[in-house]
Enzyme design. Structure first.
Site, PDB file in Angstrom:
ATOM      1  N   ASP A 175     -34.547 -52.777 -14.304  1.00 22.17           N
ATOM      2  CA  ASP A 175     -34.761 -51.695 -13.349  1.00 22.17           C
ATOM      3  C   ASP A 175     -35.975 -52.058 -12.500  1.00 22.17           C
ATOM      4  O   ASP A 175     -37.106 -51.874 -12.940  1.00 22.17           O
ATOM      5  CB  ASP A 175     -34.991 -50.391 -14.132  1.00 22.17           C
ATOM      6  CG  ASP A 175     -35.297 -49.204 -13.257  1.00 22.17           C
ATOM      7  OD1 ASP A 175     -34.983 -49.232 -12.058  1.00 22.17           O
ATOM      8  OD2 ASP A 175     -35.883 -48.229 -13.781  1.00 22.17           O
ATOM      9  N   GLU A 204     -41.576 -47.189  -6.292  1.00 28.61           N
ATOM     10  CA  GLU A 204     -40.461 -46.266  -6.540  1.00 28.61           C
ATOM     11  C   GLU A 204     -40.675 -45.496  -7.831  1.00 28.61           C
ATOM     12  O   GLU A 204     -40.356 -44.293  -7.910  1.00 28.61           O
ATOM     13  CB  GLU A 204     -39.146 -47.051  -6.592  1.00 28.61           C
ATOM     14  CG  GLU A 204     -37.884 -46.181  -6.631  1.00 28.61           C
ATOM     15  CD  GLU A 204     -37.409 -45.839  -8.041  1.00 28.61           C
ATOM     16  OE1 GLU A 204     -36.437 -45.066  -8.172  1.00 28.61           O
ATOM     17  OE2 GLU A 204     -38.012 -46.333  -9.018  1.00 28.61           O
ATOM     18  N   GLU A 205     -41.217 -46.155  -8.824  1.00 31.00           N
ATOM     19  CA  GLU A 205     -41.353 -45.550 -10.138  1.00 31.00           C
ATOM     20  C   GLU A 205     -42.409 -44.440 -10.188  1.00 31.00           C
ATOM     21  O   GLU A 205     -42.490 -43.700 -11.161  1.00 31.00           O
ATOM     22  CB  GLU A 205     -41.698 -46.613 -11.188  1.00 31.00           C
ATOM     23  CG  GLU A 205     -40.638 -47.683 -11.392  1.00 31.00           C
ATOM     24  CD  GLU A 205     -39.374 -47.161 -12.071  1.00 31.00           C
ATOM     25  OE1 GLU A 205     -39.265 -45.940 -12.273  1.00 31.00           O
ATOM     26  OE2 GLU A 205     -38.505 -47.981 -12.400  1.00 31.00           O
ATOM     27  N   ASP A 227     -29.694 -49.586  -7.659  1.00 30.09           N
ATOM     28  CA  ASP A 227     -30.653 -49.252  -8.703  1.00 30.09           C
ATOM     29  C   ASP A 227     -29.939 -49.289 -10.049  1.00 30.09           C
ATOM     30  O   ASP A 227     -28.747 -49.591 -10.128  1.00 30.09           O
ATOM     31  CB  ASP A 227     -31.267 -47.872  -8.436  1.00 30.09           C
ATOM     32  CG  ASP A 227     -32.691 -47.743  -8.969  1.00 30.09           C
ATOM     33  OD1 ASP A 227     -33.042 -48.449  -9.936  1.00 30.09           O
ATOM     34  OD2 ASP A 227     -33.462 -46.911  -8.427  1.00 30.09           O
ATOM     35  N   HIS A 315     -36.801 -48.194 -18.814  1.00 33.51           N
ATOM     36  CA  HIS A 315     -38.241 -47.933 -18.833  1.00 33.51           C
ATOM     37  C   HIS A 315     -38.865 -48.348 -20.168  1.00 33.51           C
ATOM     38  O   HIS A 315     -39.740 -47.676 -20.708  1.00 33.51           O
ATOM     39  CB  HIS A 315     -38.556 -46.458 -18.536  1.00 33.51           C
ATOM     40  CG  HIS A 315     -38.348 -46.100 -17.095  1.00 33.51           C
ATOM     41  ND1 HIS A 315     -38.889 -44.971 -16.530  1.00 33.51           N
ATOM     42  CD2 HIS A 315     -37.668 -46.724 -16.112  1.00 33.51           C
ATOM     43  CE1 HIS A 315     -38.554 -44.906 -15.254  1.00 33.51           C
ATOM     44  NE2 HIS A 315     -37.797 -45.969 -14.983  1.00 33.51           N
TER      45      HIS A 315
END
Length: 340
Positions: A175, A204-205, A227, A315
């Site tokens: 990711d 983005e995160e 994504d 994540h």
């Protein structure tokens, strides 16, 4: 660029330099001898523009974020242990005992917590939080630790790329380096006749920050966002709660917390997939968000399509995807461009 190489690059939100430099070099090589250019902006976004041959075709922006989740050092204690916080949504329950690299020199470290046999009964019943876990780099003092890893240094998971099982891959930063890899392939091999701008976004995160700037700069007619998304397809989860399933192809997002995708864009993608026998699934959940959340609000509005790759244990340092899903996401992206 191979998936093994692009996922190994370090690039947490706000410190994407290593990832950006490697992707820039690849994009510049691809555009050598073609009409186009590679450039950046003050946020750190990277743009690769390829001029088309048909002036009336829509200018398409393809976006994938190059930042990954990680950690940032707050300070070192007198015992030499680094206190830190997460960058992006990283559940503290999945970081204990994981190996990390810290700072520009990639100092090796281990994320630790008080041993369970030293915890109170109450502590054993609750998940650890970032105030009670630390990074151990083997330093004997605060001074030694902060010399090696001063406050503000970033840390990333140390995680080996490995293919395993029935066509699966384990790595950090799937990711969204998987999406970045697809964008580079589009830049190199797509026959789309219009202008293309591939944007490798930052931050983005931590709130789609790079995309907000990038879309206003590019001013595209249409956008395709690549994504990953949660694959809640473990055996103990009821089928109706499985957001996506690894091996069933890329998923199309119809809605998340930041954007609602136009029906005609999803229909276009479904038709393109059906014509070419590309497996595709619908994302059965509306949590999270992608760069589309900012891109679709640009100017007078931008029609967006979101293609996501199912990913288990997202994540974390051990994200898992199926290689066939990544390949089919690439094929679907090419197919959508052909239909446009």
């Amino acid at each position: 660029m191979l998936l093994k190489d692009i996922t190994a690059l370090r690039g947490p939100s706000g410190w994407e330099d290593e990832a950006r430099n490697a992707i820039r070099k690849e994009a510049e090589e691809i555009l050598t001898g073609r009409e186009g250019r590679v450039y950046g902006d003050t946020m750190g976004n990277l743009y690769a523009y390829r001029k088309g041959t048909e002036a009336h075709a829509p200018h398409v922006m393809l976006a994938a974020h190059m930042d990954e989740v990680g950690f940032i050092i707050r300070f070192a204690g007198e015992d030499g242990l680094l206190r830190f916080d997460c960058v992006g949504g990283v559940d503290p329950r999945c970081v204990v005992s994981k190996r990390v690299f810290v700072g520009e020199k990639a100092v090796p470290g281990v994320i630790g917590v008080k041993a369970i046999h030293l915890m109170s009964a109450a502590d054993r019943k609750k998940a650890p939080d970032y105030d009670n876990i630390f990074i151990d780099i083997g330093a004997k003092s605060k001074e030694e630790a902060e010399k090696l890893c001063p406050p503000g240094s970033y840390a990333t998971f140390e995680s080996e790329y490995r293919e395993f099982g029935d066509g699966f891959v384990k790595a950090k930063a799937l990711d969204d380096r998987a999406g970045c890899m697809i964008l580079l392939d589009v830049l190199k091999n797509s026959d789309y006749a219009g202008d293309i701008t591939c944007v490798f976004t930052v931050q983005e995160e931590v709130g789609l920050r790079g995309a907000r700037v990038a879309a206003r700069r590019v001013k595209p007619d249409k956008a395709i966002i690549l994504d990953t998304t949660t694959a809640n397809d473990m055996g103990m989860v009821d089928s109706h709660k499985q957001v996506t399933r690894c091996g069933d192809g890329p998923a199309l997002t119809f809605m998340d917390r930041r954007a609602i995708i136009p029906q005609k864009m999803r229909d276009l993608a479904m038709d393109a997939a059906k014509k070419r026998d590309i497996p595709v699934q619908q994302k059965r959940g509306n949590s999270g968000g992608t760069d589309a959340g900012e891109i679709h609000l640009t100017g007078e509005g931008v029609e967006c399509l979101v293609i996501v790759i199912p990913c288990r244990y997202c994540h974390s340092g051990v994200s898992v995807c199926k290689l066939s899903d990544i390949e089919h996401a690439k094929r679907l992206t090419f197919a959508v461009l052909e239909e446009m």
